[in-house]
Design a protein around this motif. Structure first.
Motif, PDB file in Angstrom:
ATOM      1  N   GLY A 206     -23.397  47.130 -24.816  1.00 20.80           N
ATOM      2  CA  GLY A 206     -23.732  47.134 -23.400  1.00 20.80           C
ATOM      3  C   GLY A 206     -23.626  45.754 -22.786  1.00 20.80           C
ATOM      4  O   GLY A 206     -23.182  45.595 -21.642  1.00 20.80           O
ATOM      5  N   PHE A 207     -24.028  44.729 -23.551  1.00 21.69           N
ATOM      6  CA  PHE A 207     -23.940  43.352 -23.056  1.00 21.69           C
ATOM      7  C   PHE A 207     -22.493  42.993 -22.745  1.00 21.69           C
ATOM      8  O   PHE A 207     -22.199  42.427 -21.688  1.00 21.69           O
ATOM      9  N   CYS A 208     -21.578  43.338 -23.656  1.00 21.96           N
ATOM     10  CA  CYS A 208     -20.160  43.022 -23.452  1.00 21.96           C
ATOM     11  C   CYS A 208     -19.605  43.741 -22.223  1.00 21.96           C
ATOM     12  O   CYS A 208     -18.898  43.148 -21.402  1.00 21.96           O
ATOM     13  N   GLY A 209     -19.931  45.041 -22.103  1.00 14.71           N
ATOM     14  CA  GLY A 209     -19.430  45.799 -20.970  1.00 14.71           C
ATOM     15  C   GLY A 209     -19.985  45.294 -19.650  1.00 14.71           C
ATOM     16  O   GLY A 209     -19.243  45.140 -18.668  1.00 14.71           O
ATOM     17  N   THR A 210     -21.293  45.005 -19.618  1.00  9.34           N
ATOM     18  CA  THR A 210     -21.913  44.518 -18.391  1.00  9.34           C
ATOM     19  C   THR A 210     -21.428  43.114 -18.052  1.00  9.34           C
ATOM     20  O   THR A 210     -21.290  42.756 -16.878  1.00  9.34           O
ATOM     21  N   PHE A 211     -21.151  42.312 -19.082  1.00 10.64           N
ATOM     22  CA  PHE A 211     -20.628  40.962 -18.863  1.00 10.64           C
ATOM     23  C   PHE A 211     -19.285  41.031 -18.148  1.00 10.64           C
ATOM     24  O   PHE A 211     -19.046  40.331 -17.153  1.00 10.64           O
ATOM     25  N   ALA A 212     -18.395  41.889 -18.636  1.00 10.87           N
ATOM     26  CA  ALA A 212     -17.082  42.034 -18.008  1.00 10.87           C
ATOM     27  C   ALA A 212     -17.219  42.612 -16.603  1.00 10.87           C
ATOM     28  O   ALA A 212     -16.519  42.183 -15.666  1.00 10.87           O
ATOM     29  N   GLY A 261     -15.475  62.285 -27.542  1.00 10.09           N
ATOM     30  CA  GLY A 261     -16.717  61.693 -28.031  1.00 10.09           C
ATOM     31  C   GLY A 261     -16.979  60.327 -27.422  1.00 10.09           C
ATOM     32  O   GLY A 261     -16.080  59.660 -26.919  1.00 10.09           O
ATOM     33  N   GLN A 262     -18.244  59.903 -27.493  1.00  8.04           N
ATOM     34  CA  GLN A 262     -18.646  58.666 -26.831  1.00  8.04           C
ATOM     35  C   GLN A 262     -18.067  57.423 -27.512  1.00  8.04           C
ATOM     36  O   GLN A 262     -17.705  56.451 -26.831  1.00  8.04           O
ATOM     37  N   VAL A 263     -17.959  57.432 -28.833  1.00 11.11           N
ATOM     38  CA  VAL A 263     -17.445  56.251 -29.531  1.00 11.11           C
ATOM     39  C   VAL A 263     -16.002  55.978 -29.132  1.00 11.11           C
ATOM     40  O   VAL A 263     -15.635  54.852 -28.784  1.00 11.11           O
ATOM     41  N   SER A 264     -15.172  57.012 -29.165  1.00  9.19           N
ATOM     42  CA  SER A 264     -13.766  56.845 -28.785  1.00  9.19           C
ATOM     43  C   SER A 264     -13.639  56.453 -27.324  1.00  9.19           C
ATOM     44  O   SER A 264     -12.765  55.658 -26.950  1.00  9.19           O
ATOM     45  N   GLY A 270     -12.576  49.809 -23.974  1.00 10.92           N
ATOM     46  CA  GLY A 270     -12.448  48.387 -24.270  1.00 10.92           C
ATOM     47  C   GLY A 270     -10.999  47.936 -24.310  1.00 10.92           C
ATOM     48  O   GLY A 270     -10.662  46.840 -23.845  1.00 10.92           O
ATOM     49  N   VAL A 271     -10.128  48.790 -24.848  1.00 14.71           N
ATOM     50  CA  VAL A 271      -8.698  48.463 -24.893  1.00 14.71           C
ATOM     51  C   VAL A 271      -8.137  48.374 -23.481  1.00 14.71           C
ATOM     52  O   VAL A 271      -7.391  47.431 -23.137  1.00 14.71           O
ATOM     53  N   VAL A 272      -8.487  49.351 -22.633  1.00 18.36           N
ATOM     54  CA  VAL A 272      -8.004  49.346 -21.246  1.00 18.36           C
ATOM     55  C   VAL A 272      -8.499  48.100 -20.517  1.00 18.36           C
ATOM     56  O   VAL A 272      -7.731  47.432 -19.799  1.00 18.36           O
ATOM     57  N   VAL A 355     -12.235  34.584 -21.665  1.00 16.57           N
ATOM     58  CA  VAL A 355     -13.510  34.876 -22.324  1.00 16.57           C
ATOM     59  C   VAL A 355     -13.935  36.316 -22.031  1.00 16.57           C
ATOM     60  O   VAL A 355     -14.396  37.043 -22.928  1.00 16.57           O
ATOM     61  N   ILE A 356     -13.773  36.759 -20.803  1.00 15.32           N
ATOM     62  CA  ILE A 356     -14.121  38.130 -20.426  1.00 15.32           C
ATOM     63  C   ILE A 356     -13.236  39.130 -21.172  1.00 15.32           C
ATOM     64  O   ILE A 356     -13.702  40.189 -21.609  1.00 15.32           O
ATOM     65  N   THR A 357     -11.978  38.796 -21.335  1.00 14.05           N
ATOM     66  CA  THR A 357     -11.066  39.652 -22.106  1.00 14.05           C
ATOM     67  C   THR A 357     -11.538  39.776 -23.548  1.00 14.05           C
ATOM     68  O   THR A 357     -11.513  40.869 -24.138  1.00 14.05           O
ATOM     69  N   CYS A 358     -12.012  38.665 -24.122  1.00 16.56           N
ATOM     70  CA  CYS A 358     -12.553  38.707 -25.491  1.00 16.56           C
ATOM     71  C   CYS A 358     -13.794  39.597 -25.563  1.00 16.56           C
ATOM     72  O   CYS A 358     -14.001  40.305 -26.562  1.00 16.56           O
ATOM     73  N   ALA A 359     -14.620  39.568 -24.516  1.00 15.52           N
ATOM     74  CA  ALA A 359     -15.795  40.437 -24.487  1.00 15.52           C
ATOM     75  C   ALA A 359     -15.384  41.903 -24.501  1.00 15.52           C
ATOM     76  O   ALA A 359     -16.019  42.742 -25.167  1.00 15.52           O
ATOM     77  N   ALA A 360     -14.305  42.232 -23.786  1.00 15.08           N
ATOM     78  CA  ALA A 360     -13.811  43.612 -23.776  1.00 15.08           C
ATOM     79  C   ALA A 360     -13.301  44.017 -25.152  1.00 15.08           C
ATOM     80  O   ALA A 360     -13.529  45.151 -25.602  1.00 15.08           O
ATOM     81  N   VAL A 361     -12.633  43.097 -25.841  1.00 13.10           N
ATOM     82  CA  VAL A 361     -12.147  43.379 -27.195  1.00 13.10           C
ATOM     83  C   VAL A 361     -13.322  43.606 -28.142  1.00 13.10           C
ATOM     84  O   VAL A 361     -13.317  44.553 -28.950  1.00 13.10           O
ATOM     85  N   LEU A 362     -14.349  42.756 -28.044  1.00 11.12           N
ATOM     86  CA  LEU A 362     -15.528  42.906 -28.904  1.00 11.12           C
ATOM     87  C   LEU A 362     -16.226  44.238 -28.637  1.00 11.12           C
ATOM     88  O   LEU A 362     -16.687  44.904 -29.572  1.00 11.12           O
ATOM     89  N   MET A 363     -16.280  44.630 -27.374  1.00 10.92           N
ATOM     90  CA  MET A 363     -16.866  45.920 -27.016  1.00 10.92           C
ATOM     91  C   MET A 363     -16.145  47.060 -27.713  1.00 10.92           C
ATOM     92  O   MET A 363     -16.768  47.987 -28.237  1.00 10.92           O
ATOM     93  N   SER A 364     -14.830  46.986 -27.754  1.00 10.03           N
ATOM     94  CA  SER A 364     -14.032  48.018 -28.410  1.00 10.03           C
ATOM     95  C   SER A 364     -14.277  48.023 -29.921  1.00 10.03           C
ATOM     96  O   SER A 364     -14.434  49.084 -30.533  1.00 10.03           O
TER      97      SER A 364
END
Length: 391
Positions: A206-212, A261-264, A270-272, A355-364
């Motif tokens: 959630g932190f990664c998604g909200t950060f982006a 499903g929620q995980v996918s 995150g990829v998008v 940095v925000i792009t990296c957060a999206a990758v980590l979220m994925s």
């Protein structure tokens, strides 16, 4: 009215309350003759108020019932919308924003906890659609606020009328929320408890998604103006497009979650978002930058709803789980714009969005934490089973 429609409209009213005040911040600054620094301190107060209030929300819901607590807190939240415009001096503005933030955070926790319980009963994902309704309410109220500001209407009159209308709507639509006796009995939420490892892991996603999300919403217009030299109108349009893509994705995300499903959903999101981040970082034109921000909005749209749903199912009680992860996402939303600005100032705007792009990758990468263990399996996962279309 069905329980599902009732809670959806409560989310829309909650979003409208926030959207109404957001458009009149410039009026409040001019009215009180606030410097940017003082205004910045004032705008920290809602988050402080939310942090203070959120830990008590789940205990209140347990004591008086989630339906009753939701009705009471949504009414207080709508009433609090008018308070900042009535402040006669900065010290009163700080107090008004603290109360505004406390009622915002507490109502956020109880309505999301109530929604998690309803989602369990329905056996299918509804959280993304509910948060989509929040965006719809925010956009509608924001548009009304822009018109009011353009017409030169005093913010005290505008927000006073908005508070009365939204309070009335909130009380009206919340009458049809799921009755308190329909909710399963559970243990009383603790007064204070550190989030469990499972909740912390979900909170990181959630932190990664909200950060982006927060960084993109606050910095999109500035980024396009400074990096791609877009005009003021085109730069400002980037925020609206970002929000429209996020809102529309949330409104259809429940159907997608029901299939994959929620995980996918979070993993692909995150990829998008990462692809969108790459487009933003490499943007040579405003069109490419706006496309990138639209993809970021689409990618992170379902993250917060699904994180709340997963935390509500993995906590001792839905309210306690939501409160734990909401604290983390609020922290992210509070710090993301500032961190983005610091990174941009120390390096460049492109590096800050890298940095925000990296957060999206980590979220994925960490999306799998939403499907591990817990008190109950998430309804977003059980939504794969055939269920009735109506609620």
């Amino acid at each position: 009215m069905s329980n599902h429609r009732a809670i959806a409209l409560v989310f829309a009213v909650h979003g409208a309350a926030g959207g109404s005040l957001a458009t009149r911040i410039p009026w409040i600054q001019d009215h009180l003759q606030l410097s940017p620094g003082v205004l910045g301190l004032a705008l920290l107060c809602p988050s402080v108020g939310a942090f203070i209030g959120m830990p008590t929300a789940s205990r209140l819901a347990h004591r008086i019932g989630a339906r009753t607590a939701t009705r009471m807190l949504i009414a207080l939240w709508c009433a609090a919308v008018a308070l900042p415009s009535l402040a006669p001096a900065p010290v009163w503005l700080f107090a008004a924003f603290l109360l505004y933030g406390a009622t915002a955070g507490m109502s956020d926790v109880v309505m999301n906890g109530h929604a998690v319980t309803l989602e369990r009963r329905l056996g299918r994902s509804i959280m993304s659609g509910l948060h989509g309704m929040w965006c719809v309410g925010s956009l509608i109220a924001g548009g009304a606020g822009i018109l009011a500001a353009h017409a030169g209407i005093d913010a005290r009159l505008h927000l006073g009328v908005a508070a009365v209308i939204l309070l009335s709507l909130g009380l009206l639509v919340s009458r049809d929320l799921m009755p308190d006796d329909a909710e399963p009995e559970g243990p009383a939420p603790r007064r204070f408890a550190l989030p469990s490892r499972a909740i912390l892991a979900i909170g990181v996603v959630g932190f990664c998604g909200t950060f982006a999300e927060g960084s993109s919403a606050d910095w999109a217009a500035v980024y396009l103006s400074k990096v791609t030299h877009a005009g003021p109108g085109l730069a400002a349009a980037s925020f609206t497009i970002f929000m429209l893509f996020m809102a529309s994705t949330r409104l259809v995300a429940d159907h997608v979650v029901g299939r994959i499903g929620q995980v996918s959903m979070v993993r692909y999101g995150g990829v998008v978002a990462a692809v969108g981040g790459v487009l933003v970082v490499t943007a040579q034109s405003a069109v490419q930058g706006i496309t990138g921000f639209a993809l970021i909005g689409m990618g992170v749209a379902a993250v917060v709803p699904l994180v709340f749903a997963a935390a509500g199912n993995q906590g001792r009680t839905p309210g306690e789980g939501v409160a734990g992860v909401a604290t983390i996402t609020y922290l992210s939303g509070l710090t993301a714009p500032a961190i983005t600005g610091w990174v941009a100032g120390a390096t460049s705007y492109r590096v800050s969005f890298a940095v925000i792009t990296c957060a999206a990758v980590l979220m994925s990468v960490l999306a799998g934490t939403l499907g591990r263990g817990g008190a109950a399996s998430s309804a977003a996962e059980t939504a794969k089973e055939p269920v009735p279309a109506a609620c």
